[in-house]
Motif scaffolding. Structure first.
Motif, PDB file in Angstrom:
ATOM      1  N   VAL A 165     -24.799  -4.098  34.759  1.00  0.00           N
ATOM      2  CA  VAL A 165     -23.878  -4.244  35.881  1.00  0.00           C
ATOM      3  C   VAL A 165     -24.154  -3.150  36.908  1.00  0.00           C
ATOM      4  CG1 VAL A 165     -21.464  -4.350  36.614  1.00  0.00           C
ATOM      5  CG2 VAL A 165     -22.109  -5.193  34.348  1.00  0.00           C
ATOM      6  N   ASP A 166     -24.360  -3.555  38.155  1.00  0.00           N
ATOM      7  CA  ASP A 166     -24.433  -2.599  39.262  1.00  0.00           C
ATOM      8  C   ASP A 166     -23.039  -2.453  39.838  1.00  0.00           C
ATOM      9  OD1 ASP A 166     -27.185  -2.122  39.106  1.00  0.00           O
ATOM     10  OD2 ASP A 166     -27.646  -3.876  40.337  1.00  0.00           O
ATOM     11  N   VAL A 167     -22.541  -1.222  39.942  1.00  0.00           N
ATOM     12  CA  VAL A 167     -21.190  -0.945  40.435  1.00  0.00           C
ATOM     13  C   VAL A 167     -21.281  -0.085  41.693  1.00  0.00           C
ATOM     14  CG1 VAL A 167     -18.926   0.020  39.908  1.00  0.00           C
ATOM     15  CG2 VAL A 167     -20.278  -1.024  38.080  1.00  0.00           C
ATOM     16  N   PHE A 168     -20.757  -0.605  42.790  1.00  0.00           N
ATOM     17  CA  PHE A 168     -20.696   0.182  44.020  1.00  0.00           C
ATOM     18  C   PHE A 168     -19.301   0.773  44.167  1.00  0.00           C
ATOM     19  CE2 PHE A 168     -19.506   0.652  48.473  1.00  0.00           C
ATOM     20  CZ  PHE A 168     -20.505   1.517  48.911  1.00  0.00           C
ATOM     21  N   SER A 169     -19.252   2.081  44.431  1.00  0.00           N
ATOM     22  CA  SER A 169     -17.994   2.792  44.669  1.00  0.00           C
ATOM     23  C   SER A 169     -17.892   3.119  46.147  1.00  0.00           C
ATOM     24  CB  SER A 169     -17.951   4.088  43.841  1.00  0.00           C
ATOM     25  OG  SER A 169     -16.961   4.973  44.332  1.00  0.00           O
ATOM     26  N   LEU A 170     -16.834   2.642  46.794  1.00  0.00           N
ATOM     27  CA  LEU A 170     -16.623   2.945  48.206  1.00  0.00           C
ATOM     28  C   LEU A 170     -16.313   4.435  48.390  1.00  0.00           C
ATOM     29  CD1 LEU A 170     -16.423   1.731  51.060  1.00  0.00           C
ATOM     30  CD2 LEU A 170     -13.974   1.375  50.645  1.00  0.00           C
ATOM     31  N   GLN A 230     -27.873   5.747  35.827  1.00  0.00           N
ATOM     32  CA  GLN A 230     -27.734   4.640  34.886  1.00  0.00           C
ATOM     33  C   GLN A 230     -26.995   5.110  33.646  1.00  0.00           C
ATOM     34  OE1 GLN A 230     -30.976   1.881  34.495  1.00  0.00           O
ATOM     35  NE2 GLN A 230     -30.820   1.867  32.289  1.00  0.00           N
ATOM     36  N   GLU A 231     -26.053   4.284  33.204  1.00  0.00           N
ATOM     37  CA  GLU A 231     -25.292   4.583  32.009  1.00  0.00           C
ATOM     38  C   GLU A 231     -25.471   3.458  31.007  1.00  0.00           C
ATOM     39  OE1 GLU A 231     -21.219   5.256  32.941  1.00  0.00           O
ATOM     40  OE2 GLU A 231     -21.650   6.503  34.676  1.00  0.00           O
ATOM     41  N   LYS A 232     -25.246   3.771  29.744  1.00  0.00           N
ATOM     42  CA  LYS A 232     -25.315   2.754  28.703  1.00  0.00           C
ATOM     43  C   LYS A 232     -24.030   2.815  27.883  1.00  0.00           C
ATOM     44  CE  LYS A 232     -28.344   0.790  25.179  1.00  0.00           C
ATOM     45  NZ  LYS A 232     -29.683   0.842  24.562  1.00  0.00           N
ATOM     46  N   VAL A 233     -23.411   1.662  27.720  1.00  0.00           N
ATOM     47  CA  VAL A 233     -22.139   1.580  27.012  1.00  0.00           C
ATOM     48  C   VAL A 233     -22.259   0.603  25.867  1.00  0.00           C
ATOM     49  CG1 VAL A 233     -19.693   1.030  27.181  1.00  0.00           C
ATOM     50  CG2 VAL A 233     -20.861   2.090  29.128  1.00  0.00           C
ATOM     51  N   GLU A 234     -21.915   1.035  24.665  1.00  0.00           N
ATOM     52  CA  GLU A 234     -21.878   0.144  23.512  1.00  0.00           C
ATOM     53  C   GLU A 234     -20.442  -0.284  23.301  1.00  0.00           C
ATOM     54  OE1 GLU A 234     -24.331  -1.028  21.828  1.00  0.00           O
ATOM     55  OE2 GLU A 234     -25.941   0.143  22.729  1.00  0.00           O
ATOM     56  N   GLU A 235     -20.198  -1.616  23.320  1.00  0.00           N
ATOM     57  CA  GLU A 235     -18.834  -2.110  23.141  1.00  0.00           C
ATOM     58  C   GLU A 235     -18.713  -2.890  21.828  1.00  0.00           C
ATOM     59  OE1 GLU A 235     -16.990  -2.547  27.488  1.00  0.00           O
ATOM     60  OE2 GLU A 235     -18.095  -4.276  26.803  1.00  0.00           O
ATOM     61  N   ASP A 275     -12.672  -4.868  33.650  1.00  0.00           N
ATOM     62  CA  ASP A 275     -11.658  -3.926  34.094  1.00  0.00           C
ATOM     63  C   ASP A 275     -12.295  -2.939  35.068  1.00  0.00           C
ATOM     64  OD1 ASP A 275      -9.914  -1.599  34.200  1.00  0.00           O
ATOM     65  OD2 ASP A 275      -8.857  -2.456  32.490  1.00  0.00           O
ATOM     66  N   LEU A 276     -11.786  -2.879  36.308  1.00  0.00           N
ATOM     67  CA  LEU A 276     -12.386  -2.028  37.327  1.00  0.00           C
ATOM     68  C   LEU A 276     -12.095  -0.547  37.111  1.00  0.00           C
ATOM     69  CD1 LEU A 276     -11.627  -4.249  40.442  1.00  0.00           C
ATOM     70  CD2 LEU A 276     -13.868  -3.828  39.426  1.00  0.00           C
ATOM     71  N   VAL A 277     -11.073  -0.218  36.335  1.00  0.00           N
ATOM     72  CA  VAL A 277     -10.761   1.181  36.028  1.00  0.00           C
ATOM     73  C   VAL A 277     -11.618   1.660  34.857  1.00  0.00           C
ATOM     74  CG1 VAL A 277      -8.985   2.805  35.291  1.00  0.00           C
ATOM     75  CG2 VAL A 277      -8.427   1.002  36.938  1.00  0.00           C
ATOM     76  N   LYS A 278     -11.536   0.934  33.737  1.00  0.00           N
ATOM     77  CA  LYS A 278     -12.278   1.320  32.533  1.00  0.00           C
ATOM     78  C   LYS A 278     -13.749   0.933  32.610  1.00  0.00           C
ATOM     79  CE  LYS A 278      -8.149   0.684  29.663  1.00  0.00           C
ATOM     80  NZ  LYS A 278      -7.559  -0.073  28.528  1.00  0.00           N
ATOM     81  N   GLU A 279     -14.058   0.000  33.505  1.00  0.00           N
ATOM     82  CA  GLU A 279     -15.415  -0.545  33.648  1.00  0.00           C
ATOM     83  C   GLU A 279     -15.925  -1.078  32.311  1.00  0.00           C
ATOM     84  OE1 GLU A 279     -17.961   2.232  35.632  1.00  0.00           O
ATOM     85  OE2 GLU A 279     -16.827   2.141  37.503  1.00  0.00           O
ATOM     86  N   LYS A 280     -15.089  -1.946  31.718  1.00  0.00           N
ATOM     87  CA  LYS A 280     -15.427  -2.565  30.440  1.00  0.00           C
ATOM     88  C   LYS A 280     -15.151  -4.060  30.492  1.00  0.00           C
ATOM     89  CE  LYS A 280     -14.900   1.351  27.279  1.00  0.00           C
ATOM     90  NZ  LYS A 280     -14.280   1.819  26.014  1.00  0.00           N
ATOM     91  N   PHE A 281     -15.938  -4.811  29.717  1.00  0.00           N
ATOM     92  CA  PHE A 281     -15.764  -6.255  29.616  1.00  0.00           C
ATOM     93  C   PHE A 281     -14.758  -6.604  28.527  1.00  0.00           C
ATOM     94  CE2 PHE A 281     -20.017  -6.383  31.608  1.00  0.00           C
ATOM     95  CZ  PHE A 281     -19.774  -7.322  32.590  1.00  0.00           C
ATOM     96  N   HIS A 289     -22.914  -7.793  23.917  1.00  0.00           N
ATOM     97  CA  HIS A 289     -22.462  -9.021  24.577  1.00  0.00           C
ATOM     98  C   HIS A 289     -23.648  -9.960  24.737  1.00  0.00           C
ATOM     99  CE1 HIS A 289     -18.436  -7.623  25.473  1.00  0.00           C
ATOM    100  NE2 HIS A 289     -18.927  -6.515  26.000  1.00  0.00           N
ATOM    101  N   SER A 290     -23.379 -11.244  24.543  1.00  0.00           N
ATOM    102  CA  SER A 290     -24.458 -12.232  24.647  1.00  0.00           C
ATOM    103  C   SER A 290     -24.018 -13.430  25.478  1.00  0.00           C
ATOM    104  CB  SER A 290     -24.876 -12.704  23.251  1.00  0.00           C
ATOM    105  OG  SER A 290     -23.768 -13.259  22.560  1.00  0.00           O
ATOM    106  N   PHE A 291     -23.275 -13.172  26.550  1.00  0.00           N
ATOM    107  CA  PHE A 291     -22.816 -14.268  27.402  1.00  0.00           C
ATOM    108  C   PHE A 291     -23.552 -14.222  28.744  1.00  0.00           C
ATOM    109  CE2 PHE A 291     -19.775 -10.747  28.028  1.00  0.00           C
ATOM    110  CZ  PHE A 291     -19.963 -10.511  29.390  1.00  0.00           C
ATOM    111  N   ASP A 292     -23.503 -15.344  29.444  1.00  0.00           N
ATOM    112  CA  ASP A 292     -24.024 -15.457  30.807  1.00  0.00           C
ATOM    113  C   ASP A 292     -22.913 -16.008  31.691  1.00  0.00           C
ATOM    114  OD1 ASP A 292     -26.927 -14.727  30.576  1.00  0.00           O
ATOM    115  OD2 ASP A 292     -26.884 -16.386  29.128  1.00  0.00           O
ATOM    116  N   LEU A 293     -22.718 -15.405  32.842  1.00  0.00           N
ATOM    117  CA  LEU A 293     -21.656 -15.844  33.745  1.00  0.00           C
ATOM    118  C   LEU A 293     -22.050 -17.147  34.437  1.00  0.00           C
ATOM    119  CD1 LEU A 293     -20.535 -12.478  35.391  1.00  0.00           C
ATOM    120  CD2 LEU A 293     -19.708 -13.571  33.293  1.00  0.00           C
TER     121      LEU A 293
END
Length: 391
Positions: free
Chosen positions: A186-191, A386-391, A240-246, A204-208
Motif C-alpha cells: 500500500v502506498d500512503v500519501f500524508s497531506l 518502506q515499512e513491513k507489517v505482519e498481520e 483503518d486510516l489511523v492504524k493503517e491496518k486491514f 493477506h491473500s485478497f485482491d480488491l
C-alpha cells in the motif's frame, strides 16, 4: 462648503452613536455566529477586518464550521463529455429549485491532460481527491478554490481517501495488485508530511475489486475476492486510516455472488445489489465490538427499470427529508422513500446516454494547503520509506 462640513459632522456623530449603542460581542460568540454561515458569506467577510480574516483562517474555527455540516452537494463528472458540475440535491428533493437552478458548472484548476479525463478518488470534509489525466492527482476544495497537486507513484492500484482524526491528517491510499504475491503493498500519501510511504502487509491473500473505496468513520471499504484452492470467495475489506491496518469482513449474504455495490446512508455502510434481475436490496452493516453483521434495510422496487439500471444502483446519502439519494446506472439520480416503498427521479443525464460518476461533498473552509500554504510544492516520494507489517 459649510453644508458639506455640517453633513460630515452629522454623519460622524451618528456613527459614534451607533458604535456606542451596539455592544461589543465576545470573540467566542462572534466565532459561534460566523460558524453557522455558508462558505460563500464567510469568503466575503474575510475583507471586513484583519481580526476577522485571522479568525476565518484559524484551524480551530475551520473545524468548528465543518461540524455544522451546513450544505452538502453532489460533485459530478460526465464521462466522454469531460465536464464537471455541482448539484444541489437538497434543492431538487425539496422542490425549492428546478434542475437548471440546482446545477452549476465547475472549472477544474488544472488541465485534464489526456482522454482519461477525471477519476473521482474520494471526498472528505470538503476536499475532493481527483485523478487527472494519466498520472496526476489533485486534492481540491472547489468552494474556496484551493488545490494541491500530488505526484502519483507509478503502477495500477485501488484508491481510498479520508481523514486520520488522531493525527489531524488527510491520507490517500493506493493498494497495489498482488500479482501472485502473498503480501499486500500500500502506498500512503500524508497531506501533513507531504510525502508518500509504502507499507507491506503479510498474511493477506485478497485482491480488491473496486477501483475506489467507500469512506466511513475513518476507514475505507472495498469489495475484494480471495482465490482459494477450490473456489473464489468474495469478501469486504476495510483499511483503518489511523492504524493503517486491514480488516476482512463478511459480505451481506451468500446470494451476493460477486459482491454488492457499496455506499453510505447516514452513518452506516450499505451494500446494494439486484438479485438475478429482481428488485434491489439495500443492506446495512452493524458492528458490535469485533462482531460484524448485516441487516436487510429495504427492498427497492424497480420493476420497470432496465436491467443495467438495477444492476448499478449506488446509495449516496440521505436527504434532510429522509429520502435516500441513489445513483442509478450512471445516468440518473432517484430519491427513494423507504417508508412508502416509492421513488421519484430528481435528475437525469442531460446528454443522452452520457454516464456520470458522482460523490457527495460538504461545503467547507478546509484547505489542501493548510500544512504548507503553497500551491506549487511537489510532494516527496520516499523511495526508501518502506515499512513491513505482519498481520
Amino acid at each position: 462648503m459649510v453644508m458639506t462640513t455640517r453633513h460630515a459632522n452629522k454623519t460622524e456623530a451618528m456613527a459614534m452613536s451607533m458604535s456606542m449603542a451596539i455592544p461589543t460581542l465576545p470573540n467566542e460568540v462572534i466565532a459561534e455566529i460566523l460558524s453557522r454561515l455558508p462558505v460563500k458569506s464567510l469568503g466575503q467577510f474575510r475583507c471586513v477586518s484583519k481580526p476577522w480574516l485571522s479568525l476565518l483562517s484559524d484551524p480551530h474555527f475551520i473545524k468548528m464550521h465543518l461540524k455544522q455540516k451546513l450544505s452538502h452537494k453532489l460533485f459530478m463528472y460526465f464521462m466522454f463529455w469531460f465536464k464537471i458540475q455541482s448539484l444541489d440535491y437538497e434543492a431538487l428533493v425539496s422542490g425549492d429549485d428546478d434542475e437548471k437552478s440546482a446545477v452549476k458548472n465547475l472549472q477544474l484548476p488544472v488541465a485534464m491532460g489526456s482522454l482519461r479525463g477525471v477519476r473521482i478518488l474520494g471526498s472528505c470534509n470538503g476536499l475532493l481527491c481527483l485523478g487527472i489525466g494519466d498520472n496526476d492527482i489533485i486534492m481540491w476544495n472547489p468552494c474556496i478554490g484551493e488545490y494541491k497537486r500530488l505526484q502519483e507513484p507509478s503502477g495500477l492500484g485501488s484508491y481510498g481517501f479520508g481523514y486520520d482524526c488522531c493525527n489531524d491528517d488527510y491520507k490517500l491510499v493506493k493498494v497495489i495488485p498482488r500479482n501472485g504475491s502473498d503480501e499486500i503493498s500500500v502506498d500512503v500519501f500524508s497531506l501533513k508530511t507531504n510525502s508518500w510511504k509504502r507499507v507491506c502487509y503479510g498474511g493477506h491473500s485478497f485482491d480488491l475489486i473496486d477501483d475506489v473505496g467507500t469512506l466511513l468513520n475513518g476507514s475505507v471499504y472495498w469489495q475484494a475476492k480471495r482465490e482459494d484452492t477450490k473456489e473464489t470467495k468474495f469478501i469486504i475489506v476495510s483499511f483503518d486510516l489511523v492504524k493503517e491496518k486491514f480488516r476482512e469482513l463478511p459480505k451481506p449474504d451468500s446470494k451476493f455472488a460477486e459482491g454488492p455495490l457499496l455506499g453510505v446512508l447516514g452513518e452506516s455502510l450499505c451494500a446494494c445489489r439486484s438479485l438475478f434481475g429482481k428488485d434491489v436490496e439495500v443492506w446495512t452493516m452493524k458492528e458490535e465490538g469485533a462482531k460484524v453483521s448485516w441487516i436487510k434495510f429495504a427492498t427497492v422496487s424497480l420493476e420497470m427499470e432496465p436491467e443495467y439500471i438495477r444492476e448499478y444502483s449506488v446509495p449516496l446519502c440521505f436527504a434532510k427529508n429522509g429520502e435516500a439519494i441513489m445513483l442509478k446506472g450512471g445516468l440518473q439520480l432517484d430519491a427513494y422513500n423507504f417508508k412508502e416503498n416509492g421513488y421519484r427521479r430528481i435528475y437525469i443525464s442531460p446528454i443522452g446516454h452520457c454516464e456520470f460518476d458522482g460523490t457527495v461533498y460538504v461545503e467547507s473552509l478546509v484547505s489542501p494547503n493548510a500544512y504548507d500554504g503553497t500551491h506549487s510544492q511537489s510532494p516527496r516520494i520516499g523511495e526508501n520509506a518502506q515499512e513491513k507489517v505482519e498481520e
